[in-house]
Design an enzyme around this catalytic site. Structure first.
Site, PDB file in Angstrom:
ATOM      1  N   ILE A 129      34.920  52.209  33.481  1.00  0.00           N
ATOM      2  CA  ILE A 129      34.964  50.958  32.716  1.00  0.00           C
ATOM      3  C   ILE A 129      33.546  50.385  32.670  1.00  0.00           C
ATOM      4  CG2 ILE A 129      37.367  50.451  33.296  1.00  0.00           C
ATOM      5  CD1 ILE A 129      36.343  48.253  35.186  1.00  0.00           C
ATOM      6  N   GLY A 173      31.382  44.417  34.221  1.00  0.00           N
ATOM      7  CA  GLY A 173      31.444  43.055  33.699  1.00  0.00           C
ATOM      8  C   GLY A 173      30.077  42.426  33.544  1.00  0.00           C
ATOM      9  N   VAL A 174      29.165  42.720  34.471  1.00  0.00           N
ATOM     10  CA  VAL A 174      27.829  42.137  34.366  1.00  0.00           C
ATOM     11  C   VAL A 174      27.117  42.643  33.116  1.00  0.00           C
ATOM     12  CG1 VAL A 174      27.540  41.677  36.824  1.00  0.00           C
ATOM     13  CG2 VAL A 174      26.786  43.862  35.896  1.00  0.00           C
TER      14      VAL A 174
END
Length: 160
Positions: A64, A67-68
Protein backbone atom coordinates in the site's frame (compact mmCIF):
# COMPACT_ATOMS: atom_id res chain seq x y z
CA UNK A 1 4.01 22.63 -20.41
CA UNK A 2 0.71 24.38 -19.67
CA UNK A 3 -2.10 24.23 -22.18
CA UNK A 4 -5.69 25.33 -22.44
CA UNK A 5 -8.01 22.71 -23.91
CA UNK A 6 -11.06 23.18 -26.10
CA UNK A 7 -13.38 22.81 -23.11
CA UNK A 8 -11.55 25.61 -21.26
CA UNK A 9 -9.69 23.37 -18.82
CA UNK A 10 -6.03 23.98 -18.09
CA UNK A 11 -3.55 21.14 -17.93
CA UNK A 12 0.09 20.94 -16.91
CA UNK A 13 2.25 18.12 -18.24
CA UNK A 14 5.26 16.65 -16.44
CA UNK A 15 7.73 19.21 -17.80
CA UNK A 16 5.57 22.07 -16.51
CA UNK A 17 5.28 20.39 -13.12
CA UNK A 18 9.05 20.02 -12.97
CA UNK A 19 9.50 23.73 -13.76
CA UNK A 20 7.31 24.58 -10.76
CA UNK A 21 8.33 21.94 -8.20
CA UNK A 22 11.89 21.00 -7.19
CA UNK A 23 11.00 17.33 -6.61
CA UNK A 24 12.29 14.59 -8.90
CA UNK A 25 11.87 10.82 -9.09
CA UNK A 26 11.30 9.03 -6.82
CA UNK A 27 9.86 11.90 -4.79
CA UNK A 28 7.83 13.72 -7.43
CA UNK A 29 4.37 12.34 -6.69
CA UNK A 30 2.23 14.23 -9.21
CA UNK A 31 2.22 13.01 -12.83
CA UNK A 32 -0.13 15.56 -14.40
CA UNK A 33 -2.35 18.50 -13.57
CA UNK A 34 -5.75 17.84 -15.13
CA UNK A 35 -7.31 21.26 -14.55
CA UNK A 36 -7.07 24.29 -12.27
CA UNK A 37 -8.50 27.69 -11.50
CA UNK A 38 -5.80 30.03 -10.12
CA UNK A 39 -6.58 31.16 -6.58
CA UNK A 40 -9.29 28.51 -6.21
CA UNK A 41 -8.53 24.84 -6.90
CA UNK A 42 -6.32 22.36 -8.73
CA UNK A 43 -6.91 18.74 -9.79
CA UNK A 44 -3.86 16.51 -10.30
CA UNK A 45 -3.23 12.82 -10.91
CA UNK A 46 -0.73 10.09 -10.05
CA UNK A 47 -0.72 6.66 -11.61
CA UNK A 48 0.49 4.29 -8.90
CA UNK A 49 2.57 1.47 -10.36
CA UNK A 50 3.85 -1.75 -8.81
CA UNK A 51 7.47 -0.67 -9.29
CA UNK A 52 7.21 2.37 -6.96
CA UNK A 53 10.31 2.12 -4.72
CA UNK A 54 8.37 2.21 -1.43
CA UNK A 55 6.37 -0.94 -2.22
CA UNK A 56 9.45 -3.14 -1.75
CA UNK A 57 9.43 -2.44 1.98
CA UNK A 58 5.95 -1.14 2.82
CA UNK A 59 3.94 -4.29 3.42
CA UNK A 60 5.56 -6.26 0.54
CA UNK A 61 2.99 -9.07 0.86
CA UNK A 62 0.14 -6.53 0.48
CA UNK A 63 1.69 -3.30 -0.82
CA UNK A 64 0.00 0.00 0.00
CA UNK A 65 1.15 3.56 -0.62
CA UNK A 66 2.37 5.03 2.69
CA UNK A 67 0.06 7.61 4.22
CA UNK A 68 2.90 10.09 4.61
CA UNK A 69 3.42 9.95 0.83
CA UNK A 70 -0.27 10.62 0.25
CA UNK A 71 0.13 13.71 2.45
CA UNK A 72 3.26 14.69 0.50
CA UNK A 73 1.45 14.24 -2.83
CA UNK A 74 -1.43 16.41 -1.60
CA UNK A 75 1.11 19.01 -0.44
CA UNK A 76 2.74 18.95 -3.89
CA UNK A 77 -0.69 19.60 -5.46
CA UNK A 78 -1.12 22.52 -3.03
CA UNK A 79 2.32 23.85 -3.98
CA UNK A 80 1.36 23.69 -7.66
CA UNK A 81 -1.86 25.58 -6.95
CA UNK A 82 0.07 28.24 -5.02
CA UNK A 83 2.58 28.53 -7.86
CA UNK A 84 -0.01 28.92 -10.66
CA UNK A 85 -1.94 31.36 -8.47
CA UNK A 86 1.18 33.53 -8.09
CA UNK A 87 1.85 33.25 -11.85
CA UNK A 88 -1.62 34.61 -12.62
CA UNK A 89 -1.58 37.57 -10.21
CA UNK A 90 -1.44 40.87 -12.12
CA UNK A 91 2.00 42.40 -11.77
CA UNK A 92 3.22 39.67 -9.44
CA UNK A 93 6.93 39.07 -9.55
CA UNK A 94 8.21 35.70 -8.49
CA UNK A 95 11.58 35.74 -6.69
CA UNK A 96 14.70 35.10 -8.79
CA UNK A 97 14.66 31.45 -9.69
CA UNK A 98 11.63 29.34 -8.97
CA UNK A 99 10.32 29.93 -5.46
CA UNK A 100 9.87 26.99 -3.14
CA UNK A 101 6.62 26.33 -1.31
CA UNK A 102 7.54 24.75 2.01
CA UNK A 103 5.13 22.56 3.94
CA UNK A 104 4.61 24.19 7.35
CA UNK A 105 1.64 22.28 8.75
CA UNK A 106 -0.82 19.44 8.35
CA UNK A 107 -4.04 19.27 10.36
CA UNK A 108 -6.91 16.82 10.50
CA UNK A 109 -5.30 14.14 8.33
CA UNK A 110 -7.66 11.24 7.65
CA UNK A 111 -7.05 8.00 5.81
CA UNK A 112 -10.13 6.20 4.50
CA UNK A 113 -8.89 3.50 2.11
CA UNK A 114 -5.54 2.10 1.02
CA UNK A 115 -3.93 3.12 -2.27
CA UNK A 116 -2.46 0.09 -4.04
CA UNK A 117 -0.52 -0.63 -7.23
CA UNK A 118 -2.70 -0.06 -10.27
CA UNK A 119 -4.70 2.76 -8.69
CA UNK A 120 -4.98 6.18 -10.27
CA UNK A 121 -5.11 8.79 -7.51
CA UNK A 122 -6.68 12.18 -8.10
CA UNK A 123 -5.57 14.98 -5.79
CA UNK A 124 -7.75 18.04 -5.32
CA UNK A 125 -6.32 21.10 -3.61
CA UNK A 126 -8.54 24.05 -2.70
CA UNK A 127 -7.07 27.36 -1.57
CA UNK A 128 -8.93 28.61 1.52
CA UNK A 129 -6.98 31.80 2.23
CA UNK A 130 -3.54 33.37 2.59
CA UNK A 131 -2.73 34.87 6.00
CA UNK A 132 0.62 36.63 6.66
CA UNK A 133 2.40 34.59 4.00
CA UNK A 134 0.89 31.25 5.06
CA UNK A 135 -1.23 29.59 2.39
CA UNK A 136 -4.09 27.49 3.83
CA UNK A 137 -5.47 24.63 1.73
CA UNK A 138 -7.92 21.78 1.96
CA UNK A 139 -6.74 18.74 0.02
CA UNK A 140 -7.90 15.24 -0.65
CA UNK A 141 -6.85 12.11 -2.52
CA UNK A 142 -9.44 9.96 -4.28
CA UNK A 143 -9.39 6.67 -6.16
CA UNK A 144 -12.32 6.09 -8.52
CA UNK A 145 -14.18 8.85 -6.66
CA UNK A 146 -13.73 7.20 -3.24
CA UNK A 147 -11.90 9.22 -0.58
CA UNK A 148 -8.49 7.75 0.23
CA UNK A 149 -7.11 10.61 2.35
CA UNK A 150 -7.78 14.24 3.26
CA UNK A 151 -6.02 16.97 5.23
CA UNK A 152 -5.78 20.69 5.84
CA UNK A 153 -2.36 21.78 4.58
CA UNK A 154 -0.36 24.95 5.21
CA UNK A 155 2.64 26.11 3.22
CA UNK A 156 4.72 29.24 2.71
CA UNK A 157 6.66 30.58 -0.26
CA UNK A 158 10.38 31.31 -0.02
CA UNK A 159 12.96 32.30 -2.59
CA UNK A 160 15.56 29.67 -3.40
Amino acid sequence: MTSDTEDGSRTIALDGIQRRLPHRYPFLLVDRVLDYAPGEWLLARKNVTANEPYFAGHFPQKPIMPGVLLIEAMAQACGLLAFVTREHEPGAELPDGAPLFYLVGVDGAKFKRPVVPGDTVEFRASLQRVVRGIWLFQADARVEGAMAAAADIRCTMRAV
